[in-house]
Write an enzyme that holds these catalytic residues in place. Structure first.
Site, PDB file in Angstrom:
ATOM      1  N   SER A   1      14.897  10.148  61.034  1.00 52.95           N
ATOM      2  CA  SER A   1      15.397   8.881  60.507  1.00 52.95           C
ATOM      3  C   SER A   1      14.229   7.926  60.291  1.00 52.95           C
ATOM      4  O   SER A   1      13.196   8.031  60.966  1.00 52.95           O
ATOM      5  CB  SER A   1      16.386   8.254  61.496  1.00 52.95           C
ATOM      6  OG  SER A   1      16.718   6.922  61.130  1.00 52.95           O
TER       7      SER A   1
ATOM      8  N   TYR B   1      18.036   4.886  70.219  1.00 56.70           N
ATOM      9  CA  TYR B   1      18.155   5.668  68.981  1.00 56.70           C
ATOM     10  C   TYR B   1      16.791   5.736  68.297  1.00 56.70           C
ATOM     11  O   TYR B   1      16.351   6.809  67.870  1.00 56.70           O
ATOM     12  CB  TYR B   1      19.184   5.043  68.049  1.00 56.70           C
ATOM     13  CG  TYR B   1      19.364   5.825  66.763  1.00 56.70           C
ATOM     14  CD1 TYR B   1      20.120   6.991  66.743  1.00 56.70           C
ATOM     15  CD2 TYR B   1      18.767   5.404  65.571  1.00 56.70           C
ATOM     16  CE1 TYR B   1      20.279   7.725  65.580  1.00 56.70           C
ATOM     17  CE2 TYR B   1      18.914   6.136  64.402  1.00 56.70           C
ATOM     18  CZ  TYR B   1      19.682   7.295  64.411  1.00 56.70           C
ATOM     19  OH  TYR B   1      19.820   8.021  63.255  1.00 56.70           O
TER      20      TYR B   1
END
Length: 250
Positions: free
Chosen positions: A143, A156
């Site tokens: 990501s 995250y």
């Protein structure tokens, strides 16, 4: 890399980017091993793919990526069932929304277990096999969140940054052995993971994101942002001084 009729294992195939990749790779005649925890959704996806293909391209292997001891034996079984393996894609991921003053270890633990430890369990098995064969491709769905420690989702961000470094290390270890390791760094993609979020940039349709990932594999890319504009967005964000980052609300 020519993807026509390759043998592909997708971990995290029941929805989102993983499911979209399965459909697009099936269009290239790839034999697919679909792994995810949700068996019913996997079976629906496999049925859809096989009906369109007119033959049994997709095969279902229900598994929880946090059952780490299961990863290597199941990987070996899949390779035996398929008579080998060409590409392994790790697309499993979880993102929990956290409040600005929330520190929830239970949420954080699950994020690390799925996004990082599950990837290591499965991709270590793939790396060992591909290194011995001196062939194969490993693809990790990371990501843009890996590029900077932003206040909104600390763990995250950390899970994806660690995944990036792990994939880079695999690439440095396996590249000399003829094994491709590709890191995919999506921005906002229109999946259930970000449903309900107000995003500053419109999300990319999941089928478009999958098409870009397929192109990245075909082009033997080492690192690919999805979409390409995110490379420049994140370059700008990485250049923001820390005292200013502390004042930003993202």
């Amino acid at each position: 890399m020519n993807l026509t009729e390759k043998k592909v294992l997708i971990v995290g195939a029941s929805s989102g980017i993983g499911a979209a990749l399965a459909k697009q790779l099936a269009g290239k005649g790839c034999a697919l091993a679909l792994v995810a925890r949700r068996q019913e959704q996997l079976e629906e996806l496999a049925c859809e793919i096989n009906k369109i293909a007119g033959r049994d391209l997709a095969h279902v292997y229900p598994a929880d990526v946090t059952d780490y001891d299961q990863a290597a034996p199941l990987f070996d079984k899949i390779c035996s069932d398929f008579g080998g393996m060409d590409i392994v894609i790790y697309a499993s991921g979880v993102l929990h929304q956290v409040a600005a003053n929330e520190y929830c270890f239970a949420k954080d633990k699950e994020v690390l277990e799925v996004n990082l430890l599950g990837a290591i369990a499965w991709l270590n098995a793939a790396a060992q096999r591909f290194e011995a064969a001196k062939a194969g491709a490993i693809v990790g769905i990371s990501s843009v969140a890996a590029d900077r420690g932003r206040r909104g989702l600390p763990v995250y961000n950390a899970s994806k940054a660690a995944l990036d470094t792990y994939l880079e290390a695999l690439r440095n270890r396996l590249g000399r052995r003829g094994v491709l390791v590709t890191t995919i760094k999506p921005g906002y993609v229109a999946t259930a993971m970000i449903a309900g979020l107000k995003t500053p940039i419109p999300p990319v349709p999941v089928d478009d994101a999958a098409a870009q990932i397929v192109n990245a594999i075909e082009e033997n890319a080492l690192v690919r942002y999805v979409s390409p504009k995110w490379r420049w967005i994140m370059l700008a964000i990485k250049m923001v001084p820390s005292p200013i980052m502390q004042r930003l609300n993202f």
